[in-house]
Motif scaffolding. Structure first.
Motif, PDB file in Angstrom:
ATOM      1  N   TYR A  71       0.813  -1.214   0.000  1.00 50.47           N
ATOM      2  CA  TYR A  71       0.000   0.000   0.000  1.00 50.47           C
ATOM      3  C   TYR A  71       0.851   1.271   0.000  1.00 50.47           C
ATOM      4  O   TYR A  71       0.707   2.130  -0.867  1.00 50.47           O
ATOM      5  N   GLN A  72       1.739   1.406   0.989  1.00 49.42           N
ATOM      6  CA  GLN A  72       2.523   2.638   1.121  1.00 49.42           C
ATOM      7  C   GLN A  72       3.974   2.426   0.687  1.00 49.42           C
ATOM      8  O   GLN A  72       4.549   3.252   0.001  1.00 49.42           O
ATOM      9  N   GLN A  73       4.575   1.321   1.088  1.00 46.96           N
ATOM     10  CA  GLN A  73       5.939   0.974   0.676  1.00 46.96           C
ATOM     11  C   GLN A  73       5.869  -0.144  -0.354  1.00 46.96           C
ATOM     12  O   GLN A  73       5.185  -1.151  -0.131  1.00 46.96           O
ATOM     13  N   ILE A 110       0.296   9.801  -7.035  1.00 50.46           N
ATOM     14  CA  ILE A 110      -0.646   9.134  -7.938  1.00 50.46           C
ATOM     15  C   ILE A 110       0.107   8.417  -9.055  1.00 50.46           C
ATOM     16  O   ILE A 110      -0.224   7.286  -9.424  1.00 50.46           O
ATOM     17  N   LYS A 111       1.158   9.056  -9.580  1.00 51.52           N
ATOM     18  CA  LYS A 111       1.963   8.435 -10.624  1.00 51.52           C
ATOM     19  C   LYS A 111       2.625   7.157 -10.122  1.00 51.52           C
ATOM     20  O   LYS A 111       2.797   6.180 -10.869  1.00 51.52           O
ATOM     21  N   ALA A 112       2.974   7.134  -8.822  1.00 52.62           N
ATOM     22  CA  ALA A 112       3.652   5.967  -8.252  1.00 52.62           C
ATOM     23  C   ALA A 112       2.792   4.713  -8.319  1.00 52.62           C
ATOM     24  O   ALA A 112       3.315   3.590  -8.241  1.00 52.62           O
ATOM     25  N   ARG A 113       1.485   4.883  -8.477  1.00 52.41           N
ATOM     26  CA  ARG A 113       0.617   3.709  -8.580  1.00 52.41           C
ATOM     27  C   ARG A 113       0.979   2.824  -9.775  1.00 52.41           C
ATOM     28  O   ARG A 113       0.700   1.633  -9.786  1.00 52.41           O
ATOM     29  N   ASP A 131      -3.290  -3.103 -12.533  1.00 51.71           N
ATOM     30  CA  ASP A 131      -2.667  -3.089 -11.208  1.00 51.71           C
ATOM     31  C   ASP A 131      -2.053  -4.466 -10.951  1.00 51.71           C
ATOM     32  O   ASP A 131      -1.218  -4.897 -11.728  1.00 51.71           O
ATOM     33  N   THR A 132      -2.447  -5.156  -9.896  1.00 50.71           N
ATOM     34  CA  THR A 132      -1.844  -6.456  -9.589  1.00 50.71           C
ATOM     35  C   THR A 132      -2.629  -7.615 -10.178  1.00 50.71           C
ATOM     36  O   THR A 132      -2.374  -8.770  -9.838  1.00 50.71           O
ATOM     37  N   HIS A 179      -0.249  -0.568  -5.148  1.00 53.33           N
ATOM     38  CA  HIS A 179       0.563   0.472  -4.506  1.00 53.33           C
ATOM     39  C   HIS A 179      -0.161   1.807  -4.610  1.00 53.33           C
ATOM     40  O   HIS A 179      -0.526   2.244  -5.708  1.00 53.33           O
ATOM     41  N   HIS A 180      -0.385   2.471  -3.466  1.00 52.47           N
ATOM     42  CA  HIS A 180      -1.067   3.777  -3.485  1.00 52.47           C
ATOM     43  C   HIS A 180      -0.563   4.642  -2.331  1.00 52.47           C
ATOM     44  O   HIS A 180      -1.305   4.938  -1.396  1.00 52.47           O
TER      45      HIS A 180
END
Length: 907
Positions: A647-649, A719-722, A764-765, A698-699
């Motif tokens: 989620y965060q890392q 947001i781009k990191a998603r 996504d996954t 990842h968000h």
């Protein structure tokens, strides 16, 4: 009265399968160094399958030759059409060798007609004469027979017509002094043999006229044999003491023996035959390897019962000492050498697809007269040059890849089986709910927009549905889809997403603008297209009346909201049967709303099934207050867990670390079932594991509850990191095997599990990656497809004992298994998982008191390495392969990092 051709055929059907090659006349192989081969034909040729098999065989067998192959098959074509387009399509390629395969459309799918036959023979004769004027040599190919599901396809009048045409081609070949290759009689013989065992057998795949991979491989085998293709690749023969007895078409060096382990270096003059990975099961129908790919190893004097062959330290196969003494064909079991041949196949397929695009969609594209201009022609010239460059690059890669390499071979004695599976065939079986193969989509990232729904895309229909995505999800037989969230639902109000006046809004949870162009009606239509049950998740923060209104909109025949649905173009109810009150919520106020929401919705439609958030996260704990307050109002309990919390890392654990998580689902189910039983709810409330996956998406910085500036650089970056979740290299064999382990856990708990939804199902996954130009089926897509399509409907009782696979202080069983059976108790599908990253696992399978012995049809999903993945450039690096597994005294060697499903029929 029988014609000479008919007598030949009847004689052929009387011989055993290994004698089928007598149907194919021996000859010197007519393809030579420097050849420009062009294949001309109809839709069957245009399928690019039997032709690719012939091409791949020739490239692998003669790695030093300079060769080019071009396929100009055309759907619906006839010999007349081939003659008419020869000047346009054939002659500019300046062929030196041409194969011609027409007849299927020429006979017009009817009984023999003398006028049709004469036209066909006259046209084929003219076509041969035209090709001969170019000094090119010609091979006339007969069409293959039509394969209807009838006990005796030879009695089909259409096949009698095709056989007559085949005899006519033989006569033309004799008169014109050109080559002739018969695939009709060999193919028919194989069909009849299969029908003797099973009157409904359909050996070729595909449809009656257009075979699938197996049928095309039979065609290629018959054609290559008729053309005199050599069988021998190479043979290495040694003794157990390291003495080199013979080395034919290969070099053997540095033989050593150490503590019973024999090793040596082998370099071959050619590769074994590349075989379509979707057609490896064909070896049970025809002597393909014996006839076209004798890649042999023979070792005499070995004393241990069984030996494991490793090639370049990669486990390849296990053989008995007796098998090695007699000689083993390694074509499909030569580790990196077989992998090299498979990679060659994939490259040839890719190159042929590029040529097809170049020829069909660019070269032959004709703009209407009113649109023609110099700009269009300049663009076409540029694209042709680019595609020619791509083809040249692929051919350079192909020429490099088909060169044999030196490899280190090691033979060492094997140990006892590392896994023992015992199936109690006389114990009661349990029916499982196929909704465990369900999916989930949320208005997050590119799951809906740019995933399932992309108006304006050339791959979408007029309503905006991506047709390639719909087709792929049909392959999964998705039985249920949960929507619209997820955390997204916490700010979702369904009325903004129906009707003509859609209301966009900024979604606080995920920080994006929601256009609402995909709403309730679009979601239900998607589900109906897929044959899936729609499952709607309510906004758990909305009032109870809004929930009841949504049910009325979907399911009622009358009322304010039913009338709204009708006005929106949907006169019949959507009949949505599964509803959830909220997503990942907890606490007394929420539980009270669950009770009230369930009751309000059932006033509208008493037949619906209701669930709510029961547990999310690793603790697998359910609040007792939920059971006390709303237990009698629930049918299902929603459970969520992602075992790698990205989620965060963003974590990227290696394969073995992922395997250490593969028994976690079992523990999760055990805890939830214990909770249900403790509350007296087991059997009344079923488990809906409606969000699950190995990896969470990842968000970072989300979901949020506060309004922020979404144009702020920091927020834009988050947001781009998603998009990190879209990285193809993440989804390896670890995801495929974890998926199998999770589904096995569902099946082991079939009495209590009613549904499971992989989250998400797109992007996504998820198992299906969607991009603007197409799709990629990730490794776990194939696991889901194998389970949904190959398992039987009931779960049998099974016990597995296996060694441990360890990483530091953690360990899991090296193998996992589940056994499924049909209602008769006779037809079994057994799923076997080898979690070991590098080693084969000898696995014994016992059905009550009988060890499996002999050959069994199987589907195997594995990869070149445990880290293998599919991406846009290589979408078929990891795909299921149909094959045949040989059990010896109950034991079979499971490939490393693999999922295997075997079919067993009990008498």
């Amino acid at each position: 009265m029988h014609t000479p051709s008919r007598r030949r055929f009847l004689q052929a059907t009387a011989v055993v399968l290994t004698a089928l090659t007598r149907l194919c006349a021996a000859a010197e192989f007519p393809i030579h160094d420097g050849e420009r081969v062009v294949v001309l034909g109809d839709r069957i040729t245009a399928q690019n399958q039997y032709t690719t098999a012939i091409e791949a065989y020739t490239l692998a067998r003669f790695p030093q030759w300079k060769l080019s192959f071009r396929n100009i098959g055309w759907g619906g074509d006839t010999a007349k059409g081939g003659l008419e387009r020869a000047a346009r399509d054939l002659l500019p390629l300046k062929p030196t060798f041409v194969t011609i395969d027409f007849g299927m459309n020429d006979h017009r799918y009817r009984a023999h007609d003398e006028g049709i036959y004469k036209n066909y023979i006259d046209t084929q004769t003219q076509l041969v004469a035209l090709v001969k004027t170019t000094k090119s040599r010609v091979a006339l190919l007969t069409p293959q027979p039509i394969e209807e599901r009838i006990p005796d396809p030879d009695k089909d009048v259409r096949n009698a017509s095709l056989r007559k045409m085949a005899d006519g081609l033989r006569e033309i070949a004799g008169k014109e002094n050109v080559l002739f290759a018969d695939q009709f009689d060999p193919y028919m013989t194989v069909m009849l043999k299969a029908r003797q065992a099973n009157p409904a057998a359909h050996i070729g795949g595909g449809d009656a006229v257009h075979p699938g991979p197996v049928g095309h491989t039979i065609m290629a085998w018959a054609i290559l044999k008729s053309l005199g293709a050599p069988a021998a690749v190479s043979t290495a023969e040694l003794t157990a003491t390291g003495t080199i007895v013979a080395a034919t078409d290969c070099q053997i060096s540095d033989p050593k023996v150490d503590a019973g382990v024999l090793s040596f270096i082998r370099k071959d003059a050619a590769l074994p035959m590349p075989i379509n990975p979707q057609a490896e099961a064909v070896t049970t129908l025809i002597p393909l390897l014996a006839d076209l790919s004798r890649y042999e190893l023979k070792v005499t004097g070995l004393t241990a019962p069984k030996y494991r062959l490793l090639i370049d330290d990669q486990p390849a196969a296990v053989f008995t000492a007796q098998e090695l003494a007699q000689g083993c064909n390694l074509t499909l079991s030569a580790g990196p050498i077989t992998d090299q041949a498979r990679q060659l196949w994939d490259l040839v397929v890719t190159k042929n697809n590029v040529f097809s695009k170049r020829w069909r969609t660019v070269q032959l594209y004709a703009a209407p007269e009113w649109a023609k201009n110099s700009g269009i022609e300049a663009a076409r010239t540029k694209e042709l040059a680019q595609l020619d460059d791509q083809i040249a690059q692929f051919e350079t890669k192909i020429n490099a890849l088909r060169q044999p390499l030196a490899h280190t071979f090691v033979l060492k004695p094997t140990e006892a089986p590392q896994a023992m599976v015992t199936i109690q065939t006389d114990a009661p079986s349990v029916a499982y709910n196929p909704m465990i193969f369900g999916g989930f989509i949320e208005h997050f990232s590119k799951q809906i927009y740019g995933g399932i729904f992309e108006p304006g895309s050339p791959l979408a229909d007029e309503k905006g549905f991506r047709l390639d995505v719909v087709a792929a999800l049909k392959d999964l037989k998705v039985p249920v889809i949960r929507w619209p969230g997820g955390c997204f639902v916490d700010s979702y109000h369904w009325m903004k997403g129906v009707g003509k006046d859609r209301q966009p809004y900024v979604d606080v949870r995920w920080g994006v603008t929601e256009p609402n162009t995909f709403g309730t009606d679009e979601f239900v239509e998607l589900c109906r297209r897929l044959g899936a049950e729609p499952y709607i998740c309510h906004n758990g923060l909305a009032d109870v009346q809004e929930m009841a209104n949504w049910v009325e909109y979907c399911n009622a025949t009358k009322g304010t909201f039913a009338d709204m649905r009708k006005a929106n173009g949907h006169p019949e109810p959507h009949n949505v049967k599964i509803w959830s009150v909220g997503n990942e919520m907890q606490g007394k106020a929420y539980i009270d709303r669950v009770r009230d929401g369930a009751r309000a919705m059932r006033k509208v439609d008493p037949t619906i099934l209701v669930t709510c958030s029961g547990s999310h996260g690793p603790e697998a704990r359910v609040d007792p207050y939920l059971y006390e307050t709303a237990g009698n109002d629930l049918n299902l309990l929603s459970i969520h867990e992602y075992w790698i919390a990205n989620y965060q890392q963003h974590h990227t654990p290696d394969y073995l670390s992922c395997m250490m998580l593969s028994e976690k689902p079992d523990a999760h189910f055990t805890a939830i079932v214990k909770s249900l039983a403790g509350a007296g709810m087991q059997g009344k409330i079923k488990i809906a594991f409606d969000e699950w996956n190995l990896r969470s998406w990842h968000h970072p910085g989300f979901p949020r509850v506060d309004q922020i500036n979404y144009n702020e650089d920091r927020i834009v970056a988050m947001i781009k990191a998603r998009d990190k979740s879209l990285e193809p290299a993440l989804y390896t064999m670890a995801d495929a095997l974890f998926c199998a382990s999770f589904l096995n856990s569902c099946l082991r708990n079939a009495d209590d599990v009613a549904m499971a939804n992989i989250a998400p199902i797109v992007n996504d996954t998820g198992p299906l990656y969607v991009h603007p130009k197409g799709i990629v089926k990730r490794t776990h897509f194939h696991t889901l497809a194998m389970y949904a399509n190959e398992l039987k409907p009931r779960v049998g009782k099974l016990d597995i004992q296996a060694e441990k696979l360890t990483q530091g202080t953690k360990s899991v069983s090296v193998a996992d298994a589940i056994a499924t059976v049909d209602a008769s108790g006779k037809q079994w599908a057994i799923a076997l998982v080898n979690r070991h990253p590098d080693d084969q696992v000898p696995c014994a399978v016992k059905m009550k008191d009988r060890l499996l012995d002999g050959e069994y049809a199987a589907t195997v999903l594995s990869g070149d390495s445990p880290d293998s993945f599919n991406d846009i450039e290589n979408p078929q690096r990891v795909i299921p392969r149909k094959t045949t597994l040989v059990f010896t005294k109950g034991v079979v060697d499971l490939p490393p990092h693999s999922l295997t499903i075997i079919k067993v029929s009990l008498k």
